[in-house]
Motif scaffolding. Structure first.
Motif, PDB file in Angstrom:
ATOM      1  N   GLU A 194       0.818  -1.215   0.000  1.00 55.02           N
ATOM      2  CA  GLU A 194       0.000   0.000   0.000  1.00 55.02           C
ATOM      3  C   GLU A 194       0.850   1.262   0.000  1.00 55.02           C
ATOM      4  O   GLU A 194       0.520   2.251  -0.671  1.00 55.02           O
ATOM      5  CB  GLU A 194      -0.940  -0.025   1.206  1.00 55.02           C
ATOM      6  CG  GLU A 194      -1.956  -1.157   1.173  1.00 55.02           C
ATOM      7  CD  GLU A 194      -2.963  -1.010   0.044  1.00 55.02           C
ATOM      8  OE1 GLU A 194      -3.539   0.098  -0.098  1.00 55.02           O
ATOM      9  OE2 GLU A 194      -3.195  -1.996  -0.691  1.00 55.02           O
ATOM     10  N   SER A 195       1.952   1.258   0.741  1.00 54.90           N
ATOM     11  CA  SER A 195       2.797   2.451   0.774  1.00 54.90           C
ATOM     12  C   SER A 195       3.465   2.680  -0.575  1.00 54.90           C
ATOM     13  O   SER A 195       3.587   3.832  -1.029  1.00 54.90           O
ATOM     14  CB  SER A 195       3.850   2.326   1.876  1.00 54.90           C
ATOM     15  OG  SER A 195       4.742   1.244   1.632  1.00 54.90           O
ATOM     16  N   ARG A 198       0.832   4.165  -2.893  1.00 56.67           N
ATOM     17  CA  ARG A 198       0.561   5.561  -2.574  1.00 56.67           C
ATOM     18  C   ARG A 198       1.697   6.483  -3.036  1.00 56.67           C
ATOM     19  O   ARG A 198       1.463   7.644  -3.386  1.00 56.67           O
ATOM     20  CB  ARG A 198       0.323   5.719  -1.072  1.00 56.67           C
ATOM     21  CG  ARG A 198      -1.018   5.189  -0.599  1.00 56.67           C
ATOM     22  CD  ARG A 198      -1.064   5.047   0.910  1.00 56.67           C
ATOM     23  NE  ARG A 198      -0.818   6.283   1.605  1.00 56.67           N
ATOM     24  CZ  ARG A 198      -1.763   7.098   2.097  1.00 56.67           C
ATOM     25  NH1 ARG A 198      -3.053   6.782   1.926  1.00 56.67           N
ATOM     26  NH2 ARG A 198      -1.440   8.199   2.744  1.00 56.67           N
ATOM     27  N   ASP A 221       5.230   8.707   4.851  1.00 58.80           N
ATOM     28  CA  ASP A 221       3.900   8.138   4.645  1.00 58.80           C
ATOM     29  C   ASP A 221       3.724   6.851   5.432  1.00 58.80           C
ATOM     30  O   ASP A 221       2.656   6.606   6.016  1.00 58.80           O
ATOM     31  CB  ASP A 221       3.658   7.883   3.157  1.00 58.80           C
ATOM     32  CG  ASP A 221       2.197   7.614   2.843  1.00 58.80           C
ATOM     33  OD1 ASP A 221       1.321   8.354   3.349  1.00 58.80           O
ATOM     34  OD2 ASP A 221       1.923   6.651   2.103  1.00 58.80           O
ATOM     35  N   LEU A 225       0.812   6.184   8.146  1.00 56.13           N
ATOM     36  CA  LEU A 225      -0.097   5.041   8.034  1.00 56.13           C
ATOM     37  C   LEU A 225      -0.066   4.184   9.294  1.00 56.13           C
ATOM     38  O   LEU A 225      -1.110   3.726   9.775  1.00 56.13           O
ATOM     39  CB  LEU A 225       0.265   4.197   6.814  1.00 56.13           C
ATOM     40  CG  LEU A 225      -0.045   4.804   5.440  1.00 56.13           C
ATOM     41  CD1 LEU A 225       0.504   3.911   4.326  1.00 56.13           C
ATOM     42  CD2 LEU A 225      -1.548   5.010   5.257  1.00 56.13           C
ATOM     43  N   THR A 237      -5.735   2.577   4.009  1.00 56.22           N
ATOM     44  CA  THR A 237      -4.735   3.281   3.204  1.00 56.22           C
ATOM     45  C   THR A 237      -5.362   4.119   2.094  1.00 56.22           C
ATOM     46  O   THR A 237      -4.688   4.968   1.521  1.00 56.22           O
ATOM     47  CB  THR A 237      -3.754   2.283   2.561  1.00 56.22           C
ATOM     48  OG1 THR A 237      -4.468   1.418   1.679  1.00 56.22           O
ATOM     49  CG2 THR A 237      -3.039   1.459   3.622  1.00 56.22           C
ATOM     50  N   THR A 238      -6.619   3.886   1.770  1.00 53.56           N
ATOM     51  CA  THR A 238      -7.246   4.674   0.710  1.00 53.56           C
ATOM     52  C   THR A 238      -7.497   6.096   1.186  1.00 53.56           C
ATOM     53  O   THR A 238      -7.883   6.331   2.333  1.00 53.56           O
ATOM     54  CB  THR A 238      -8.572   4.039   0.258  1.00 53.56           C
ATOM     55  OG1 THR A 238      -9.370   3.741   1.413  1.00 53.56           O
ATOM     56  CG2 THR A 238      -8.331   2.765  -0.524  1.00 53.56           C
ATOM     57  N   ARG A 239      -7.296   7.029   0.291  1.00 52.84           N
ATOM     58  CA  ARG A 239      -7.580   8.426   0.579  1.00 52.84           C
ATOM     59  C   ARG A 239      -9.083   8.678   0.415  1.00 52.84           C
ATOM     60  O   ARG A 239      -9.749   7.960  -0.335  1.00 52.84           O
ATOM     61  CB  ARG A 239      -6.758   9.325  -0.330  1.00 52.84           C
ATOM     62  CG  ARG A 239      -5.241   9.167  -0.121  1.00 52.84           C
ATOM     63  CD  ARG A 239      -4.453  10.092  -1.030  1.00 52.84           C
ATOM     64  NE  ARG A 239      -3.032  10.081  -0.686  1.00 52.84           N
ATOM     65  CZ  ARG A 239      -2.124   9.307  -1.261  1.00 52.84           C
ATOM     66  NH1 ARG A 239      -2.481   8.457  -2.231  1.00 52.84           N
ATOM     67  NH2 ARG A 239      -0.852   9.358  -0.894  1.00 52.84           N
ATOM     68  N   HIS A 242     -10.962   8.393  -2.868  1.00 57.01           N
ATOM     69  CA  HIS A 242     -11.019   7.096  -3.540  1.00 57.01           C
ATOM     70  C   HIS A 242     -11.917   6.101  -2.796  1.00 57.01           C
ATOM     71  O   HIS A 242     -11.845   4.904  -3.041  1.00 57.01           O
ATOM     72  CB  HIS A 242      -9.605   6.523  -3.690  1.00 57.01           C
ATOM     73  CG  HIS A 242      -8.704   7.390  -4.490  1.00 57.01           C
ATOM     74  ND1 HIS A 242      -7.382   7.633  -4.148  1.00 57.01           N
ATOM     75  CD2 HIS A 242      -8.935   8.126  -5.619  1.00 57.01           C
ATOM     76  CE1 HIS A 242      -6.847   8.454  -5.039  1.00 57.01           C
ATOM     77  NE2 HIS A 242      -7.753   8.759  -5.933  1.00 57.01           N
ATOM     78  N   TYR A 258      -5.861  -0.155  -1.383  1.00 55.03           N
ATOM     79  CA  TYR A 258      -5.738   0.127  -2.806  1.00 55.03           C
ATOM     80  C   TYR A 258      -5.481  -1.128  -3.634  1.00 55.03           C
ATOM     81  O   TYR A 258      -6.144  -1.363  -4.651  1.00 55.03           O
ATOM     82  CB  TYR A 258      -4.603   1.126  -3.057  1.00 55.03           C
ATOM     83  CG  TYR A 258      -4.975   2.568  -2.823  1.00 55.03           C
ATOM     84  CD1 TYR A 258      -5.840   3.232  -3.682  1.00 55.03           C
ATOM     85  CD2 TYR A 258      -4.437   3.264  -1.750  1.00 55.03           C
ATOM     86  CE1 TYR A 258      -6.173   4.554  -3.475  1.00 55.03           C
ATOM     87  CE2 TYR A 258      -4.763   4.601  -1.539  1.00 55.03           C
ATOM     88  CZ  TYR A 258      -5.640   5.246  -2.398  1.00 55.03           C
ATOM     89  OH  TYR A 258      -5.972   6.563  -2.191  1.00 55.03           O
TER      90      TYR A 258
END
Length: 292
Positions: A194-195, A198, A221, A225, A237-239, A242, A258
């Motif tokens: 995920e990182s 992103r 980041d 997280l 982790t999704t903003r 999204h 994500y």
């Protein structure tokens, strides 16, 4: 396998519910009988986490070191009769009737399953099942374990330069380096994938080709997280832009990630199919469109 935020939550929970008082320790399963005897009746002074290791310190100067591995879990019960199951996995609660002994310690229910160690105090109990490591060690031995670990972004003593020193000189892919606990402690498969998504980083980029201009935002980041994970108790982790319903958070939902576990599904950002392969012993997920 639980990632770093879970261990820090566990350390804080032990501080809150067991810290400052005497603890009775047993090994219902029998495999940890000698270790339990060493800490039985001692005062739990502090809980500490470093990466995926939990350290419980006692007034004897010894520490209980636990690494949950793939299958380990703690479950907790409290003195009002409510049993909290499955930490770090949330599995609900069940009511149990509790008594106290003559010294005021809770008398918990009969252990269920192979409980490696049970800790009991005047407020409740904790059961540990299935860890990959469970041992009583000295302070020097604890320091030796920590010396083998990389910086933990959740610890105040974390030095990202230590990690960068390794990454910047390595031909190994950043996707593999992030899984090495001697590089960064506490990062697991989900935070790795995920990182990198992103940050828009191809997981197959070698460490020495990453560049400081991408490394520093990646570390920041990851730190953010992990802190969110400590606060919320799960990984999101999704903003907000999204997520179908950003106002529903923080609540665990299928759209909290994500790329992880979404092989073949459309990317939430560019609609490319999410790809997966094995890297460093785990399934790596990424978006060829956003991370190409």
């Amino acid at each position: 396998m639980p990632e770093g935020h879970t261990l820090h939550r566990l350390a804080a929970h032990f501080d809150k519910t067991f810290g400052g008082g005497a603890v009775r320790a047993t090994s219902p399963q029998g495999r940890f009988a000698d270790g339990a005897a060493r800490i039985d009746g001692r005062v739990l002074v502090e809980g500490e986490a470093h990466g995926k290791h939990l350290f419980l310190g006692f007034d004897s100067g010894e520490w209980l070191r636990v690494h949950l591995g793939l299958y380990g879990a703690w479950s907790f019960g409290d003195a009002d009769g409510e049993r909290h199951l499955g930490a770090p996995r949330a599995m609900g609660t069940e009511r149990v009737e509790l008594n106290r002994d003559g010294d005021g310690f809770v008398v918990p229910p009969t252990p269920v399953g192979a409980v490696r160690v049970r800790l009991v105090n005047t407020g409740g109990w904790a059961d540990l099942r299935g860890p990959s490591a469970c041992e009583v060690i000295t302070t020097d031995e604890k320091r030796a374990v920590q010396a083998r670990l990389g910086p933990d972004p959740l610890r105040p003593d974390a030095d990202p330069e230590r990690a960068w020193h390794v990454i910047n000189r390595s031909r190994t892919t950043i996707g593999a380096l992030l899984m090495r606990q001697d590089v960064i402690a506490g990062i697991g498969n989900i935070y790795r994938a995920e990182s990198l998504f992103r940050a828009g980083i191809d997981p197959m980029t070698s460490g020495r080709d990453l560049g400081r201009e991408r490394w520093e935002p990646l570390w920041e980041d990851l730190t953010d997280l992990l802190r969110d994970g400590v606060r919320d108790g799960y990984i999101i982790t999704t903003r907000p832009e999204h997520r179908p319903d950003p106002d529903a958070y923080p609540v665990p939902r299928p759209d909290t990630l994500y790329v992880c576990y979404r092989t073949g599904e459309p990317c939430r950002v560019c609609a490319s199919p999410i790809a997966a392969t094995e890297l460093a012993g785990r399934t790596l997920y990424w978006c060829p469109g956003c991370q190409g």
